[in-house]
Motif scaffolding. Structure first.
Motif, PDB file in Angstrom:
ATOM      1  N   ALA A 165      60.097 -23.454 -61.480  1.00 61.52           N
ATOM      2  CA  ALA A 165      61.420 -24.081 -61.532  1.00 61.52           C
ATOM      3  C   ALA A 165      62.481 -23.169 -60.944  1.00 61.52           C
ATOM      4  O   ALA A 165      63.374 -23.616 -60.211  1.00 61.52           O
ATOM      5  CB  ALA A 165      61.767 -24.442 -62.977  1.00 61.52           C
ATOM      6  N   LEU A 166      62.400 -21.887 -61.237  1.00 60.78           N
ATOM      7  CA  LEU A 166      63.364 -20.938 -60.684  1.00 60.78           C
ATOM      8  C   LEU A 166      63.191 -20.788 -59.177  1.00 60.78           C
ATOM      9  O   LEU A 166      64.168 -20.621 -58.446  1.00 60.78           O
ATOM     10  CB  LEU A 166      63.210 -19.577 -61.371  1.00 60.78           C
ATOM     11  N   ALA A 167      61.937 -20.845 -58.709  1.00 58.13           N
ATOM     12  CA  ALA A 167      61.692 -20.726 -57.270  1.00 58.13           C
ATOM     13  C   ALA A 167      62.240 -21.926 -56.515  1.00 58.13           C
ATOM     14  O   ALA A 167      62.590 -21.817 -55.330  1.00 58.13           O
ATOM     15  CB  ALA A 167      60.190 -20.578 -57.001  1.00 58.13           C
ATOM     16  N   GLY A 168      62.308 -23.087 -57.175  1.00 63.69           N
ATOM     17  CA  GLY A 168      62.870 -24.256 -56.525  1.00 63.69           C
ATOM     18  C   GLY A 168      64.383 -24.262 -56.483  1.00 63.69           C
ATOM     19  O   GLY A 168      64.989 -25.017 -55.714  1.00 63.69           O
ATOM     20  N   PHE A 169      65.017 -23.427 -57.307  1.00 64.81           N
ATOM     21  CA  PHE A 169      66.480 -23.356 -57.318  1.00 64.81           C
ATOM     22  C   PHE A 169      66.970 -22.855 -55.963  1.00 64.81           C
ATOM     23  O   PHE A 169      66.316 -22.033 -55.316  1.00 64.81           O
ATOM     24  CB  PHE A 169      66.935 -22.418 -58.439  1.00 64.81           C
ATOM     25  N   PRO A 170      68.150 -23.345 -55.490  1.00 66.53           N
ATOM     26  CA  PRO A 170      68.590 -23.020 -54.118  1.00 66.53           C
ATOM     27  C   PRO A 170      69.090 -21.595 -53.946  1.00 66.53           C
ATOM     28  O   PRO A 170      70.253 -21.352 -53.626  1.00 66.53           O
ATOM     29  CB  PRO A 170      69.721 -24.035 -53.878  1.00 66.53           C
ATOM     30  N   VAL A 171      68.210 -20.635 -54.160  1.00 62.77           N
ATOM     31  CA  VAL A 171      68.592 -19.227 -54.029  1.00 62.77           C
ATOM     32  C   VAL A 171      68.600 -18.816 -52.565  1.00 62.77           C
ATOM     33  O   VAL A 171      69.630 -18.421 -52.008  1.00 62.77           O
ATOM     34  CB  VAL A 171      67.641 -18.332 -54.843  1.00 62.77           C
ATOM     35  N   ILE A 172      67.433 -18.925 -51.918  1.00 63.63           N
ATOM     36  CA  ILE A 172      67.341 -18.499 -50.522  1.00 63.63           C
ATOM     37  C   ILE A 172      68.135 -19.430 -49.616  1.00 63.63           C
ATOM     38  O   ILE A 172      68.949 -18.995 -48.796  1.00 63.63           O
ATOM     39  CB  ILE A 172      65.870 -18.434 -50.082  1.00 63.63           C
ATOM     40  N   THR A 173      67.929 -20.738 -49.771  1.00 63.10           N
ATOM     41  CA  THR A 173      68.615 -21.687 -48.895  1.00 63.10           C
ATOM     42  C   THR A 173      70.121 -21.666 -49.123  1.00 63.10           C
ATOM     43  O   THR A 173      70.899 -21.772 -48.173  1.00 63.10           O
ATOM     44  CB  THR A 173      68.059 -23.101 -49.113  1.00 63.10           C
ATOM     45  N   GLY A 174      70.544 -21.547 -50.381  1.00 62.52           N
ATOM     46  CA  GLY A 174      71.966 -21.444 -50.648  1.00 62.52           C
ATOM     47  C   GLY A 174      72.575 -20.225 -49.982  1.00 62.52           C
ATOM     48  O   GLY A 174      73.688 -20.285 -49.440  1.00 62.52           O
ATOM     49  N   SER A 175      71.841 -19.116 -49.990  1.00 61.55           N
ATOM     50  CA  SER A 175      72.323 -17.907 -49.326  1.00 61.55           C
ATOM     51  C   SER A 175      72.405 -18.104 -47.816  1.00 61.55           C
ATOM     52  O   SER A 175      73.366 -17.669 -47.169  1.00 61.55           O
ATOM     53  CB  SER A 175      71.402 -16.733 -49.653  1.00 61.55           C
ATOM     54  N   ILE A 176      71.386 -18.769 -47.263  1.00 59.26           N
ATOM     55  CA  ILE A 176      71.392 -19.035 -45.824  1.00 59.26           C
ATOM     56  C   ILE A 176      72.569 -19.931 -45.449  1.00 59.26           C
ATOM     57  O   ILE A 176      73.285 -19.677 -44.471  1.00 59.26           O
ATOM     58  CB  ILE A 176      70.062 -19.668 -45.384  1.00 59.26           C
ATOM     59  N   LEU A 177      72.792 -20.983 -46.225  1.00 51.19           N
ATOM     60  CA  LEU A 177      73.908 -21.890 -45.937  1.00 51.19           C
ATOM     61  C   LEU A 177      75.247 -21.177 -46.088  1.00 51.19           C
ATOM     62  O   LEU A 177      76.183 -21.432 -45.322  1.00 51.19           O
ATOM     63  CB  LEU A 177      73.849 -23.108 -46.861  1.00 51.19           C
ATOM     64  N   PHE A 178      75.348 -20.266 -47.056  1.00 54.15           N
ATOM     65  CA  PHE A 178      76.581 -19.497 -47.215  1.00 54.15           C
ATOM     66  C   PHE A 178      76.830 -18.609 -46.001  1.00 54.15           C
ATOM     67  O   PHE A 178      77.955 -18.529 -45.487  1.00 54.15           O
ATOM     68  CB  PHE A 178      76.511 -18.655 -48.484  1.00 54.15           C
ATOM     69  N   ILE A 179      75.778 -17.953 -45.531  1.00 53.17           N
ATOM     70  CA  ILE A 179      75.924 -17.104 -44.343  1.00 53.17           C
ATOM     71  C   ILE A 179      76.271 -17.957 -43.129  1.00 53.17           C
ATOM     72  O   ILE A 179      77.111 -17.580 -42.297  1.00 53.17           O
ATOM     73  CB  ILE A 179      74.640 -16.283 -44.119  1.00 53.17           C
ATOM     74  N   LEU A 180      75.650 -19.133 -43.013  1.00 48.17           N
ATOM     75  CA  LEU A 180      75.988 -20.029 -41.910  1.00 48.17           C
ATOM     76  C   LEU A 180      77.457 -20.449 -41.976  1.00 48.17           C
ATOM     77  O   LEU A 180      78.101 -20.628 -40.940  1.00 48.17           O
ATOM     78  CB  LEU A 180      75.094 -21.270 -41.944  1.00 48.17           C
TER      79      LEU A 180
END
Length: 259
Positions: free
Chosen positions: A38-53
């Motif tokens: 469940a934690l791995a599905g949370f938008p950790v990596i993708t959210g970070s990528i979108l923030f950097i974008l």
């Protein structure tokens, strides 16, 4: 000023995502494979990528990428489904190959179909309850107790993914950037580690647990896309993160009630 911005972006790419992966890995050791999924599905990596974008691209680009990422959750779950079915009979190299092949085919299909941004989000939402039923039951053979391992490979993989996606985003375009931002880097590393250290049953439970996390993930992507239309990026990300946390808490509470 430009050099300072570039230096800040580089630090974000190299440090933020690996640090978040490390924190999730520590939590996973304490609470087990279902919670880890469940934690791995949370938008950790993708959210970070979108923030950097959002620091490198305009709001329209990030909005389209976030909606494409909602569709990308389906490809990520296809990876987990293929890995899980293969894990019932094969070792981790074959499982990883099967999962990555299924992921690549799902991304190619999504890119070929070219759905609109909101069509992508709707499909991502509708696929979640279906995906939960497509995972196999874990084998009855008991797994061995999990052994500890270092976090360095997971953290390095996260940094490499962020660097690759954000560096290529201008050439890939928002749609493909969003799809590839959901590459199962955390899921694949956790799956292989779990498979090696504990066995296939634990791995299947971990990957199936990711379905719960992806409800928060899709909520984050949809809320971010909607908020970016009216709010500054900082407020949009804050609101999307708040909704994702609320959805994650709800899904984990529901999961505990059913187990």
């Amino acid at each position: 000023l430009k050099k300072a911005k570039l230096a800040m972006l580089l630090l974000l790419k190299l440090l933020l995502v690996p640090a978040l992966i490390g924190l999730i890995s520590l939590a996973a050791k304490k609470w087990g494979p279902g919670v880890a999924g469940a934690l791995a599905g949370f938008p950790v990596i993708t959210g970070s990528i979108l923030f950097i974008l959002s620091l490198e691209q305009d709001a329209a680009f990030v909005r389209e990428a976030s909606l494409a990422a909602a569709l990308g959750t389906s490809a990520n779950l296809v990876f987990g489904i293929a890995y899980s079915w293969t894990a019932r009979q094969a070792r981790w190299p074959a499982c990883l190959a099967a999962g990555l092949l299924a992921y690549a085919l799902a991304v190619a299909l999504g890119h070929w179909a070219q759905p609109s941004g909101w069509q992508s989000a709707v499909f991502g939402v509708l696929f979640l309850p279906v995906a939960g039923k497509l995972f196999p039951m874990p084998p009855q053979t008991p797994d061995s107790p999990p052994r500890s391992a270092g976090m360095a490979p997971r953290m390095l993989a996260g940094a490499a993914l962020v660097l690759a996606i954000t560096s290529l985003s201008a050439r890939l375009g928002p749609s493909l950037s969003g799809l590839l931002a959901v590459f199962p880097v955390l899921g694949s590393v956790l799956a292989v580690f779990s498979h090696l250290s504990a066995g296939p049953a634990t791995t299947i439970r971990l990957l199936r647990g990711m379905v719960r996390g992806f409800y928060a993930f899709v909520a984050f992507c949809v809320a971010l896309a909607a908020a970016l239309s009216a709010w500054p990026a900082s407020a949009a990300f804050g609101a999307a993160l708040g909704l994702a946390i609320a959805v994650q808490i709800l899904m984990m509470w529901l999961g505990r009630r059913h187990h």
